[in-house]
Design an enzyme around this catalytic site. Structure first.
Site, PDB file in Angstrom:
ATOM      1  N   ILE A  43      86.709 -10.649   8.783  1.00  0.00           N
ATOM      2  CA  ILE A  43      85.887 -11.436   7.825  1.00  0.00           C
ATOM      3  C   ILE A  43      85.417 -13.024   8.833  1.00  0.00           C
ATOM      4  CG2 ILE A  43      85.976 -13.244   5.918  1.00  0.00           C
ATOM      5  CD1 ILE A  43      87.654 -11.139   4.500  1.00  0.00           C
ATOM      6  N   GLY A  77      90.132 -16.356   2.095  1.00  0.00           N
ATOM      7  CA  GLY A  77      91.297 -15.713   2.422  1.00  0.00           C
ATOM      8  C   GLY A  77      92.305 -15.547   1.131  1.00  0.00           C
ATOM      9  N   ARG A  78      93.292 -16.321   0.931  1.00  0.00           N
ATOM     10  CA  ARG A  78      94.068 -16.368  -0.234  1.00  0.00           C
ATOM     11  C   ARG A  78      94.335 -18.059  -0.655  1.00  0.00           C
ATOM     12  NH1 ARG A  78      92.509 -12.008  -1.334  1.00  0.00           N
ATOM     13  NH2 ARG A  78      93.545  -9.971  -1.538  1.00  0.00           N
ATOM     14  N   ASP A 123      86.804 -19.721  -2.852  1.00  0.00           N
ATOM     15  CA  ASP A 123      86.534 -18.601  -3.533  1.00  0.00           C
ATOM     16  C   ASP A 123      87.879 -18.371  -4.041  1.00  0.00           C
ATOM     17  OD1 ASP A 123      84.626 -16.632  -4.481  1.00  0.00           O
ATOM     18  OD2 ASP A 123      85.816 -15.267  -3.016  1.00  0.00           O
ATOM     19  N   GLU A 169      94.811 -17.321 -10.421  1.00  0.00           N
ATOM     20  CA  GLU A 169      93.376 -16.757 -10.761  1.00  0.00           C
ATOM     21  C   GLU A 169      93.505 -15.895 -12.020  1.00  0.00           C
ATOM     22  OE1 GLU A 169      91.680 -14.780  -7.477  1.00  0.00           O
ATOM     23  OE2 GLU A 169      91.719 -16.490  -6.015  1.00  0.00           O
ATOM     24  N   HIS A 228      86.125 -16.071  -6.761  1.00  0.00           N
ATOM     25  CA  HIS A 228      86.766 -14.690  -5.985  1.00  0.00           C
ATOM     26  C   HIS A 228      85.639 -13.717  -5.945  1.00  0.00           C
ATOM     27  CE1 HIS A 228      90.675 -13.079  -4.481  1.00  0.00           C
ATOM     28  NE2 HIS A 228      89.523 -12.497  -3.861  1.00  0.00           N
TER      29      HIS A 228
END
Length: 319
Positions: free
Chosen positions: A148, A229-230, A254, A259, A278
């Site tokens: 990515i 990423g996270r 994102d 979440e 996301h």
């Protein structure tokens, strides 16, 4: 060999490819939309391509689990695999194009102040020109130089930035898009010279909270942050404070620590924060589906020949 494919987003061409490959290696393949549809007699599968936590946690016959997404942090838990020797592969490498395009879009939206113009147009206001920023001459730091991050760096390079610095655990990358690559241990040295910080890290103990309050303050006034990423990588409270104070000109997230993002989260109303739910990756772009299936079939042929799998996850490292 019995193979279960659990995915309701595959197209007929993907199903046909999987069937043909299974036929070539004389394996049985069964397709399901979700794990809830799978009868008990198919819990004895040798291979699963998809998400099936009930089977994985109970079947000692399962030899290989192929996850059709990049992150595997949700399954890196003790006791998740009934068969601890079960091989695990992911699909890191299939999402780079989609997520990198999302990141470029986020960067341009923030730097060209498009939310303000969009809001003005909804209110039928003809806004006057205002100062904007450009990726040309921008000092970009890419935290996470995998598929990515490197796909993003490749695309960002076309905008003629001043410099693209890659940051990763090893401090090395074979990709030609970086002007410099440094180890994570030297992250603090590059943050003060970063106009745009693009994060694409996996969730591991080492990456948790890596963008802490002190590190956010090291970024120069007017900097931007993108995270695909996270969510665990960022101190969200410190990020909000830095946006509200005007130290950061913007951030685009994102991914989040929790979440879906709770409706009462302060993130929703934070100044100059661009939120997407996301959706940078997922099976939303045709090339992602094609590459995802291609990677699975590539390893399926190797699995049938008892050859090492190309996309194997190191369960100790978490990626």
């Amino acid at each position: 060999m019995k193979i279960l494919v659990i995915n309701n987003q595959l197209e007929q061409k993907h199903i046909d490819l999987i069937k043909k490959t299974a036929s070539d290696i004389k394996a049985q393949v069964i397709f399901y939309n979700s794990e809830n549809e799978i009868p008990a007699e198919d819990f004895d599968a040798d291979v699963i391509y998809g998400f099936a936590p009930k089977i994985v946690s109970t079947s000692k016959k399962l030899k290989w689990l192929c996850i059709p997404w990049a992150g595997v942090d949700s399954i890196m838990k003790p006791g998740y695999f009934a068969n601890e020797g079960c091989l695990l592969t992911n699909s890191a490498g299939s999402y780079g194009v989609s997520i990198a395009e999302h990141m470029i879009a986020q960067a341009l939206i923030m730097m060209r102040r498009l939310p303000e113009f969009f809001e003005g147009s909804r209110n039928r206001e003809w806004l006057l020109p205002r100062p904007q920023k450009s990726l040309k001459g921008c000092r970009i730091t890419v935290l996470g130089t995998g598929d990515i991050g490197s796909n993003f760096a490749k695309r960002a390079k076309a905008f003629d930035p001043a410099k693209i610095t890659g940051v990763c655990r090893s401090g090395k990358s074979s990709q030609p898009y970086y002007d410099e690559v440094i180890p994570v241990s030297k992250l603090d040295s590059v943050l003060p010279q970063t106009d745009l910080l693009a994060m694409s890290l996996p969730a591991t103990p080492e990456t948790r909270g890596i963008l802490s309050r002190p590190r956010i303050s090291m970024l120069p006034k007017g900097a931007y942050i993108i995270n695909v990423g996270r969510g665990s990588a960022i101190d969200e409270g410190a990020l909000i404070e830095s946006l509200e104070s005007g130290h950061l000109d913007g951030a685009a997230l994102d991914v989040f620590q929790k979440e879906p993002l709770p409706k009462d989260s302060k993130m929703w109303t934070a100044k100059n924060l661009l939120i997407t739910p996301h959706v940078a990756g997922n099976f939303t772009v045709a090339c992602t589906k094609d590459k995802n299936v291609e990677m699975f079939l590539e390893d399926l042929l190797r699995f049938s020949d008892n050859a090492p799998l190309l996309h194997l996850v190191d369960k100790k490292l978490g990626y």
